[in-house]
Design a protein around this motif. Structure first.
Motif, PDB file in Angstrom:
ATOM      1  N   SER A 140       0.823  -1.214   0.000  1.00 17.25           N
ATOM      2  CA  SER A 140       0.000   0.000   0.000  1.00 17.25           C
ATOM      3  C   SER A 140       0.853   1.259   0.000  1.00 17.25           C
ATOM      4  N   GLU A 141       2.098   1.161   0.466  1.00 20.06           N
ATOM      5  CA  GLU A 141       3.005   2.307   0.424  1.00 20.06           C
ATOM      6  C   GLU A 141       3.505   2.559  -0.995  1.00 20.06           C
ATOM      7  N   LYS A 142       3.662   1.495  -1.772  1.00 24.00           N
ATOM      8  CA  LYS A 142       4.245   1.602  -3.114  1.00 24.00           C
ATOM      9  C   LYS A 142       3.204   1.758  -4.210  1.00 24.00           C
ATOM     10  N   ASN A 143       2.002   1.213  -4.001  1.00 28.53           N
ATOM     11  CA  ASN A 143       0.987   1.165  -5.050  1.00 28.53           C
ATOM     12  C   ASN A 143      -0.373   1.572  -4.508  1.00 28.53           C
ATOM     13  N   LYS A 144      -1.225   1.922  -5.429  1.00 26.34           N
ATOM     14  CA  LYS A 144      -2.628   2.108  -5.095  1.00 26.34           C
ATOM     15  C   LYS A 144      -3.256   0.713  -5.211  1.00 26.34           C
ATOM     16  N   ILE A 145      -3.691   0.152  -4.079  1.00 28.38           N
ATOM     17  CA  ILE A 145      -4.165  -1.226  -4.100  1.00 28.38           C
ATOM     18  C   ILE A 145      -5.626  -1.345  -3.679  1.00 28.38           C
ATOM     19  N   LEU A 146      -6.251  -2.375  -4.190  1.00 30.74           N
ATOM     20  CA  LEU A 146      -7.580  -2.780  -3.751  1.00 30.74           C
ATOM     21  C   LEU A 146      -7.411  -4.169  -3.158  1.00 30.74           C
ATOM     22  N   ILE A 147      -7.779  -4.309  -1.906  1.00 28.66           N
ATOM     23  CA  ILE A 147      -7.615  -5.571  -1.196  1.00 28.66           C
ATOM     24  C   ILE A 147      -8.945  -6.312  -1.212  1.00 28.66           C
ATOM     25  N   ILE A 148      -8.897  -7.569  -1.622  1.00 27.45           N
ATOM     26  CA  ILE A 148     -10.064  -8.446  -1.499  1.00 27.45           C
ATOM     27  C   ILE A 148      -9.752  -9.410  -0.362  1.00 27.45           C
ATOM     28  N   VAL A 149     -10.595  -9.394   0.645  1.00 26.10           N
ATOM     29  CA  VAL A 149     -10.364 -10.201   1.839  1.00 26.10           C
ATOM     30  C   VAL A 149     -11.613 -11.038   2.126  1.00 26.10           C
ATOM     31  N   TRP A 150     -11.433 -12.258   2.605  1.00 27.58           N
ATOM     32  CA  TRP A 150     -12.560 -13.171   2.850  1.00 27.58           C
ATOM     33  C   TRP A 150     -12.459 -13.889   4.185  1.00 27.58           C
ATOM     34  N   ASN A 151     -11.378 -13.693   4.909  1.00 25.97           N
ATOM     35  CA  ASN A 151     -11.229 -14.294   6.237  1.00 25.97           C
ATOM     36  C   ASN A 151     -11.551 -13.254   7.296  1.00 25.97           C
ATOM     37  N   PRO A 152     -12.517 -13.530   8.172  1.00 27.51           N
ATOM     38  CA  PRO A 152     -12.903 -12.541   9.191  1.00 27.51           C
ATOM     39  C   PRO A 152     -11.729 -12.030  10.030  1.00 27.51           C
ATOM     40  N   GLU A 153     -10.763 -12.901  10.349  1.00 27.52           N
ATOM     41  CA  GLU A 153      -9.631 -12.449  11.161  1.00 27.52           C
ATOM     42  C   GLU A 153      -8.741 -11.480  10.390  1.00 27.52           C
ATOM     43  N   LYS A 154      -8.733 -11.563   9.069  1.00 27.68           N
ATOM     44  CA  LYS A 154      -7.952 -10.627   8.251  1.00 27.68           C
ATOM     45  C   LYS A 154      -8.691  -9.294   8.108  1.00 27.68           C
ATOM     46  N   VAL A 155     -10.022  -9.339   8.006  1.00 26.73           N
ATOM     47  CA  VAL A 155     -10.816  -8.103   7.925  1.00 26.73           C
ATOM     48  C   VAL A 155     -10.548  -7.244   9.153  1.00 26.73           C
ATOM     49  N   ALA A 156     -10.434  -7.906  10.311  1.00 29.59           N
ATOM     50  CA  ALA A 156     -10.221  -7.183  11.565  1.00 29.59           C
ATOM     51  C   ALA A 156      -8.906  -6.390  11.550  1.00 29.59           C
ATOM     52  N   LEU A 157      -7.930  -6.808  10.745  1.00 31.65           N
ATOM     53  CA  LEU A 157      -6.648  -6.105  10.677  1.00 31.65           C
ATOM     54  C   LEU A 157      -6.713  -4.828   9.848  1.00 31.65           C
ATOM     55  N   LEU A 158      -7.673  -4.787   8.937  1.00 24.83           N
ATOM     56  CA  LEU A 158      -7.775  -3.636   8.031  1.00 24.83           C
ATOM     57  C   LEU A 158      -8.618  -2.542   8.664  1.00 24.83           C
ATOM     58  N   ASN A 159      -8.377  -1.314   8.259  1.00 26.85           N
ATOM     59  CA  ASN A 159      -9.179  -0.194   8.759  1.00 26.85           C
ATOM     60  C   ASN A 159      -9.483   0.745   7.602  1.00 26.85           C
ATOM     61  N   ASP A 160      -9.965   1.919   7.916  1.00 26.91           N
ATOM     62  CA  ASP A 160     -10.359   2.866   6.872  1.00 26.91           C
ATOM     63  C   ASP A 160      -9.176   3.389   6.046  1.00 26.91           C
TER      64      ASP A 160
END
Length: 171
Positions: A140-160
């Motif tokens: 995310s520091e190097k590129n403009k990224i779109l993250i696709i996530v499907w594991n609830p424990e991984k969603v919890a790591l992401l924020n706005d």
């Protein structure tokens, strides 16, 4: 898969077994397995043949074989319909992806990941797969990224701060 179908499948594969082993194999309590076996004997789905003091053989009757086949068919049909709907929803989601973003799959490399990869490949969308939050930070520091996530424990790591799609909430 319903409990009775799981039990019928296990007894078909392993007719000489214990209720304790059946319970472990199908993920039910010993009491539940015992009760289901009693019900199936009363319904004429299953016969129990005692071969020694501690060993029995569980035989599916013709009714049991028919119910196992019908249950398996129903399960496969429902799973196939679900997968078709899932593929359609993923394709709808992918149609809305902005081509300026690098697509990153963030989660376990499991069956759902395989479905997502197949749909991305089908739609000609390139992607990166990672299970590491540290790698997400670097990307995310190097590129403009779109993250696709499907594991609830991984969603919890992401924020706005991250542009992501929680696939489970979408489907």
């Amino acid at each position: 898969m319903d409990k009775q179908l799981l039990l019928l499948r296990e007894l078909h594969l392993n007719p000489v077994t214990t209720q304790r082993n059946i319970a472990k194999a199908v993920g039910l309590s010993l009491g539940s397995v015992n009760e289901l076996i009693k019900q199936m004997v009363n319904m004429g789905i299953l016969k129990i043949e005692k071969i020694s003091q501690k060993k029995v053989i569980y035989n599916l009757t013709s009714l049991g074989i028919t119910q196992r086949a019908e249950g398996t068919y129903k399960y496969i049909s429902e799973a196939y319909a679900f997968l078709n709907e899932l593929n359609k929803r993923i394709d709808d989601l992918l149609n809305g992806i902005n081509g300026n973003n690098a697509v990153v799959l963030f989660g376990k490399n499991d069956g759902l990941c395989d479905i997502i990869k197949t749909r991305l490949d089908f739609n000609g969308i390139q992607y990166i797969i990672t299970n590491s939050f540290e790698e997400i930070k670097l990307l995310s520091e190097k590129n403009k990224i779109l993250i696709i996530v499907w594991n609830p424990e991984k969603v919890a790591l992401l924020n706005d701060n991250y542009n992501y799609i929680d696939l489970l909430s979408y489907i």
